[in-house]
Design a protein around this motif. Structure first.
Motif, PDB file in Angstrom:
ATOM      1  N   ARG A  41       0.819  -1.210   0.000  1.00 45.97           N
ATOM      2  CA  ARG A  41       0.000   0.000   0.000  1.00 45.97           C
ATOM      3  C   ARG A  41       0.856   1.265   0.000  1.00 45.97           C
ATOM      4  O   ARG A  41       0.430   2.310  -0.473  1.00 45.97           O
ATOM      5  N   ALA A  42       2.070   1.171   0.540  1.00 48.59           N
ATOM      6  CA  ALA A  42       2.964   2.328   0.584  1.00 48.59           C
ATOM      7  C   ALA A  42       3.686   2.551  -0.742  1.00 48.59           C
ATOM      8  O   ALA A  42       4.224   3.624  -0.982  1.00 48.59           O
ATOM      9  N   ALA A  43       3.698   1.534  -1.593  1.00 49.28           N
ATOM     10  CA  ALA A  43       4.445   1.610  -2.852  1.00 49.28           C
ATOM     11  C   ALA A  43       3.537   1.793  -4.061  1.00 49.28           C
ATOM     12  O   ALA A  43       3.792   1.243  -5.118  1.00 49.28           O
ATOM     13  N   VAL A  44       2.498   2.576  -3.914  1.00 55.51           N
ATOM     14  CA  VAL A  44       1.550   2.758  -5.007  1.00 55.51           C
ATOM     15  C   VAL A  44       2.029   3.874  -5.942  1.00 55.51           C
ATOM     16  O   VAL A  44       2.159   5.023  -5.528  1.00 55.51           O
ATOM     17  N   PRO A  45       2.287   3.519  -7.200  1.00 56.66           N
ATOM     18  CA  PRO A  45       2.682   4.552  -8.158  1.00 56.66           C
ATOM     19  C   PRO A  45       1.458   5.315  -8.659  1.00 56.66           C
ATOM     20  O   PRO A  45       0.318   4.896  -8.437  1.00 56.66           O
ATOM     21  N   SER A  46       1.695   6.415  -9.333  1.00 56.51           N
ATOM     22  CA  SER A  46       0.589   7.150  -9.959  1.00 56.51           C
ATOM     23  C   SER A  46      -0.006   6.273 -11.054  1.00 56.51           C
ATOM     24  O   SER A  46       0.603   5.290 -11.484  1.00 56.51           O
TER      25      SER A  46
END
Length: 146
Positions: A41-46
């Motif tokens: 959840r912390a590594a969500v790209p645009s």
């Protein structure tokens, strides 16, 4: 467009043998309870970044779909998920905590893929290039108070 480090990772991680790609998905699922869900959840790209990354990984794996699935049913989609998760961590390495980065890239480690090192500046307010003035490192705040 992907940064050079993420591009190299995608290229390297989509190349291993089906035997090597058979275990990352299971390791990824196993690490989910150990912080993998929070890290993901912390590594969500645009949306734009995710589109480019997903397209790049799918383009690399699609020609290998038959080969991968012949080795193990569903391996093509499992490899896609594991590589995509690790690639997002590498793409977002500058804003992830070290623990998040580690749990997301750990499943790929056994594939023989060289991973980029977690950057010492990651998670900090500024990127390394932002902390320099005309190429010179900025003095730490405590050094100016002596």
């Amino acid at each position: 467009m992907l940064d050079a480090v993420t591009e190299r990772f995608v290229e390297a991680s989509t190349a291993p043998s089906p035997e090597a790609l058979a275990s990352p998905f299971d390791r990824m699922v196993g690490l989910r309870a150990e912080g993998g869900k929070e890290a993901s959840r912390a590594a969500v790209p645009s949306a734009a970044e995710n589109f480019v990354l997903d397209h790049r990984i799918r383009t690399a794996l699609l020609p290998r779909a038959t080969e991968l699935d012949a080795h193990l049913a569903g391996l093509h989609s499992d490899a896609l998920a594991a590589i995509s998760t690790a690639a997002r961590a590498i793409m977002k390495r500058g804003s992830l905590a070290a623990g998040h980065f580690d749990v997301l890239v750990q499943p790929i480690v056994g594939c023989g893929v060289e991973l980029p090192r977690y950057p010492a500046w990651a998670g900090s307010v500024g990127r390394p290039e932002a902390s320099h003035s005309r190429g010179r490192p900025r003095r730490p705040w405590w050094a100016s108070h002596s």
